[in-house]
Design a protein around this motif. Structure first.
Motif, PDB file in Angstrom:
ATOM      1  N   GLY A 511       0.817  -1.209   0.000  1.00 38.44           N
ATOM      2  CA  GLY A 511       0.000   0.000   0.000  1.00 38.44           C
ATOM      3  C   GLY A 511       0.846   1.251   0.000  1.00 38.44           C
ATOM      4  N   LEU A 512       0.238   2.347  -0.463  1.00 36.64           N
ATOM      5  CA  LEU A 512       0.913   3.644  -0.512  1.00 36.64           C
ATOM      6  C   LEU A 512      -0.114   4.731  -0.237  1.00 36.64           C
ATOM      7  CD1 LEU A 512       3.677   5.004  -1.156  1.00 36.64           C
ATOM      8  CD2 LEU A 512       2.841   5.280  -3.501  1.00 36.64           C
ATOM      9  N   ARG A 513       0.301   5.751   0.520  1.00 33.49           N
ATOM     10  CA  ARG A 513      -0.597   6.848   0.878  1.00 33.49           C
ATOM     11  C   ARG A 513       0.177   8.168   0.847  1.00 33.49           C
ATOM     12  NH1 ARG A 513      -5.286   7.161   4.498  1.00 33.49           N
ATOM     13  NH2 ARG A 513      -5.594   9.301   5.215  1.00 33.49           N
ATOM     14  N   GLY A 514      -0.466   9.189   0.303  1.00 27.71           N
ATOM     15  CA  GLY A 514       0.088  10.524   0.347  1.00 27.71           C
ATOM     16  C   GLY A 514      -0.828  11.450   1.126  1.00 27.71           C
ATOM     17  N   ASP A 515      -0.271  12.199   2.091  1.00 31.61           N
ATOM     18  CA  ASP A 515      -1.036  13.118   2.937  1.00 31.61           C
ATOM     19  C   ASP A 515      -0.522  14.531   2.771  1.00 31.61           C
ATOM     20  OD1 ASP A 515      -2.977  11.780   5.050  1.00 31.61           O
ATOM     21  OD2 ASP A 515      -1.265  10.420   4.827  1.00 31.61           O
ATOM     22  N   ALA A 516      -1.443  15.492   2.786  1.00 36.99           N
ATOM     23  CA  ALA A 516      -1.121  16.916   2.852  1.00 36.99           C
ATOM     24  C   ALA A 516      -1.875  17.503   4.034  1.00 36.99           C
ATOM     25  CB  ALA A 516      -1.517  17.621   1.558  1.00 36.99           C
ATOM     26  N   ILE A 517      -1.160  18.166   4.950  1.00 36.44           N
ATOM     27  CA  ILE A 517      -1.751  18.668   6.199  1.00 36.44           C
ATOM     28  C   ILE A 517      -1.383  20.129   6.370  1.00 36.44           C
ATOM     29  CG2 ILE A 517      -1.822  18.394   8.702  1.00 36.44           C
ATOM     30  CD1 ILE A 517      -1.103  15.465   8.316  1.00 36.44           C
ATOM     31  N   SER A 518      -2.388  20.942   6.684  1.00 35.73           N
ATOM     32  CA  SER A 518      -2.180  22.365   6.938  1.00 35.73           C
ATOM     33  C   SER A 518      -2.730  22.699   8.322  1.00 35.73           C
ATOM     34  CB  SER A 518      -2.880  23.211   5.872  1.00 35.73           C
ATOM     35  OG  SER A 518      -2.817  24.587   6.184  1.00 35.73           O
ATOM     36  N   GLN A 519      -1.918  23.376   9.143  1.00 35.64           N
ATOM     37  CA  GLN A 519      -2.293  23.720  10.513  1.00 35.64           C
ATOM     38  C   GLN A 519      -2.123  25.222  10.717  1.00 35.64           C
ATOM     39  OE1 GLN A 519       0.295  23.138  14.282  1.00 35.64           O
ATOM     40  NE2 GLN A 519      -0.714  21.166  13.971  1.00 35.64           N
ATOM     41  N   THR A 520      -3.222  25.896  11.037  1.00 39.64           N
ATOM     42  CA  THR A 520      -3.202  27.346  11.258  1.00 39.64           C
ATOM     43  C   THR A 520      -3.537  27.635  12.712  1.00 39.64           C
ATOM     44  OG1 THR A 520      -3.858  27.828   8.979  1.00 39.64           O
ATOM     45  CG2 THR A 520      -4.210  29.552  10.608  1.00 39.64           C
TER      46      THR A 520
END
Length: 799
Positions: A511-520
């Motif tokens: 399996g493979l997963r890509g995450d993008a996370i933004s924290q303000t």
């Protein structure tokens, strides 16, 4: 004696497909009348195996298996034999003719299996996979369990079914699972237990509640999952990184809570459950009602369920005194409706969890001298009471969950899960100007919107798997008079794929997963608080690969490698203040960088009718491991508290997990499990903070069946915890690390005849010898002993 292995994949069509992988080659048996098949006279055959849920891989207790075979001559009638699968889903037929036989398997809530197999060549070992019947509403756990099944072939997993939960259900979810291999809990008295998997907790352990990720301020070590334990029909723990399917929060593992399917026929029925706990004089009551005959405008007939639960507990008790201000109250409710149609299924669930709990008063003191005395002396106020004073917490968690599934050709399925969650946490001070006012020192409101889209595709050239995308949007408001964490907005998006290739005895997964996370983060108004406004973003990949191989009948091995990552949370970056629930002063570190782990694990499983063994070992390296480092006590206007600051290092975690069940006969059962984990700071060579001590659990059980008593059992066991000598040097607080052993007693019946119905009744005695001890993971270990003797009665009765 030769033996063949074959798998049965039951499909929603009228016909099933059987593939035989034998020593002599592969065979496909067409469906014909039994009399047209030849018989090898004078030879008998042996068929044995297990019945499993196709979605979960868990055994199906009580399935009925019927074998039909031709008589001694062409004119003789067809003969049949039948039996019921045992509690592990196992069955065994001997002295069958060496001919083509018909096997039918049925179980409540599952589509019937009906096929023929050829016994002319060899004996057969069968694994029968049943799918949920199309006439019964598929609920949230079905596809979530399919995801777990992908991991379960190569990862270490442990499950508790509904019957086991009814007999062992604790005061909290953590209490219920704490004796499973690889699992421990961070304890805050009787009301809070935080799951720890392989030495990792909080933002590294994800809780899935009926297919929806639980978002309830889980960053706090005393923020236990806000879940009604009576809702659960099963619990599965995945040990090790599961970030490909579940995201960065699953770096340490997953605790999945399942709920029973909604009915689609029949009138109203339900169950009533009553639990009592002598230690805190707690009473727990839960009532459910369900049916499948509700008719709604425009929708037609739908299934439904409603449940209400209440708990009331007073101060918990150590062997020599009560733990002041540790009572709690809980009131929960839920309602669900759903329907099944030719195009698929739909379900909507609304639930609310509410609790008020006291915090140990000895942990909140006025100055450094009082703190020193509190850590050296037993509590002054040790009277029992149901009253809850200051400090205290009030927590409400509201969830709206919607799930849709759409059936596609060739057994593909498309699933949509949307969740709206609102968590409101208020913590009340017992010092300073807010002591006598009904105003929360901390008032945190967390709003979460999540959306998951998954497509499970049919097997293509031996490959079957799941493709998905997920999104999460969160907003946190900080409204209290004191500061701990700033308000923030969080956005997260991901795309992933998990595939499995079956090659006879060999199964490969990847399996493979890509995450993008933004924290303000949102700036706090007080100039004395370090809480600047700003936005940080992170992007990275997670991946895993594994293989499982069937070495012999009942013996398989698996190996898995995984890469995972996790960005720092807002509390790890910007915490500043007294955390009332943990009774400590926490200070964040804005310079923290993401954790990145690389791990490998191996599992060996042996599964035979009388003996089941599992051994797992793992090694995990985490670069940038984030943790709370103890410092000098901090004096505030609300008193003196142990000081902690978030820090970062490179860590190594290694461990072994063992579990076994031995049934030497029909009456006796012996169960054992053991766990050892070592956490090492790779920069200084010392041990990590908060690693669980080595532990071993052993239980002996005598069981049987009588007419009115039903399936009865009595047992005794012990939990042995080794002295925790892996404590970092330079720790400024006394850490009780002595080993201990606790005696546990149990008795009960799973099918007791009561008032014309079959009830589940159990009696257990925890810490039967009233042993004085302090667990290394108890957050109150600096001040008081852990719980003394506790006599627990659990009754569940259908109506």
């Amino acid at each position: 004696m030769s033996c063949a292995f074959f798998k049965v994949l039951f499909r929603r069509r009228a016909r099933a497909v059987i593939t035989l992988v034998a020593l002599t080659g592969s065979t496909t048996v067409p469906v014909h009348d039994l009399r047209s098949q030849s018989t090898t006279h004078g030879t008998t055959r042996h068929v044995h195996g297990v019945v499993e849920d196709d979605a979960t891989g868990r055994s199906i207790d009580g399935a009925i298996i019927v074998v039909e075979f031709p008589g001694a001559s062409a004119s003789a009638p067809t003969t049949s034999r039948s039996l019921r699968a045992d509690s592990k889903g196992r069955f065994d037929f001997r002295d069958l003719p060496a001919a083509v036989v018909r096997i039918r398997v049925r179980a409540v809530g599952f589509a019937q299996y009906d096929e023929r197999i050829d016994l002319a060549i060899a004996d057969r070992l069968i694994i029968v996979h049943l799918e949920s019947a199309i006439s019964r509403l598929s609920e949230v756990k079905v596809r979530a369990d399919t995801l777990i099944e992908r991991l379960g072939r190569v990862a270490a997993t442990t499950s508790l079914d509904a019957a086991t939960l009814a007999a062992t259900r604790g005061q909290t979810l953590g209490e219920t699972i704490k004796n499973l291999p690889g699992v421990a809990v961070i304890q805050f008295g009787p009301s809070v237990a935080k799951p720890v998997i392989r030495g990792l907790n909080s933002q590294r352990v994800l809780v899935m509640n009926a297919g929806l990720r639980q978002e309830d301020q889980q960053w706090g070590t005393e923020h236990a999952p806000n879940i009604d334990s009576f809702e659960a029909s099963g619990v599965t723990v995945v040990r090790g990184a599961a970030t490909v399917l579940y995201g960065a929060d699953a770096l340490g593992g997953v605790v999945r809570v399942d709920q029973a399917p909604l009915p689609d026929s029949g009138g109203i029925r339900g169950d009533v459950a009553v639990n009592t706990f002598s230690n805190s004089r707690q009473g727990a009551f839960s009532l459910s009602a369900e049916g499948g005959d509700l008719v709604l405008p425009l929708l037609g007939r739908v299934g439904y369920r409603a449940r209400v639960t209440s708990r009331v507990a007073g101060n918990g008790g150590a062997p020599d005194y009560y733990l002041s201000n540790t009572g709690f109250r809980e009131l929960n409710g839920s309602v669900a409706v759903g329907m099944s149609r030719p195009w698929g299924t739909a379900e909507v669930t609304a639930s609310r969890f509410g609790t008020e709990l006291g915090i140990l008063r000895q942990a909140h003191v006025g100055n450094a001298d009082d703190l020193a005395r509190a850590m050296m002396s037993p509590p002054d106020d040790s009277a029992f009471t149901y009253g809850i004073g200051r400090p205290s917490q009030r927590v409400n968690h509201t969830t709206l969950r919607t799930r849709l599934t759409f059936s596609a050709p060739h057994e593909s399925e498309f699933e949509v899960v949307y969740g709206l969650q609102y968590n409101h946490r208020r913590e009340y001070d017992n010092h300073g100007p807010l002591r006598f006012r009904d105003v929360a020192a901390f008032n945190l409101k967390l709003f979460s919107n999540s959306l998951d889209l998954r497509w499970t595709h049919q097997r293509v050239r031996g490959v079957k798997g799941t493709l998905g995308v997920s999104a999460l949007a969160q907003g946190n408001q900080t409204l209290g008079k004191a500061f701990l964490i700033p308000g923030f907005d969080l956005w997260q998006g991901a795309i992933y794929a998990q595939e499995e290739l079956a090659l006879g005895r060999l199964s490969l997964t990847g399996g493979l997963r890509g995450d993008a996370i933004s924290q303000t983060t949102i700036a706090y108004g007080d100039q004395g608080i370090r809480s600047p406004a700003g936005t940080r973003t992170w992007n990275d990949l997670s991946g895993s690969a594994g293989a499982a191989y069937l070495l012999a009948d009942g013996l398989d091995v698996a190996v898995r490698v995984a890469r995972a990552w996790r960005p720092p949370t807002v509390n790890e970056r910007y915490a500043q203040g007294v955390h009332h629930g943990t009774a400590q002063y926490e200070l964040g570190n804005a310079a923290l960088t993401p954790e990145r782990s690389q791990g490998v694990e191996a599992t060996v499983r042996y599964n035979r009718p009388s003996l089941q063994l599992e051994a797992a070992s793992y090694a995990n390296r985490i670069a940038g491991f984030m943790f709370l480092r103890p410092g000098a006590p901090v004096q505030t206007i609300r008193g003196a508290f142990p000081g902690y600051r978030y820090a970062q290092t490179d860590a190594s975690l290694r461990g072994v997990e063992l579990s076994s069940t031995w049934n030497p006969g029909t009456r006796w059962q012996f169960i054992a499990s053991g766990t050892a984990v070592r956490g090492t700071d790779r920069l200084n060579g010392g041990p990590l903070f908060d690693m669980p001590a080595d532990r071993l659990s052993v239980t002996t059980r005598l069981q049987g069946r009588r007419a009115r008593l039903g399936e009865w059992y009595v047992g005794a066991g012990t939990q042995i915890v080794r002295k925790q000598d892996g404590v970092p040097e330079g720790t400024v607080y006394t850490l009780p690390t002595a080993g201990y052993a606790l005696l546990q007693l149990e008795a009960g019946s799973r099918t007791l005849s009561m008032l014309g119905r079959q009830a589940s009744l159990s009696l257990s005695v925890n810490n039967a010898l009233d042993t004085r001890y302090r667990d290394y993971l108890s957050r109150y270990r600096l001040f008081v002993n852990d719980a003394g003797r506790d006599v627990v009665v659990r009754l569940t009765m259908p109506w």
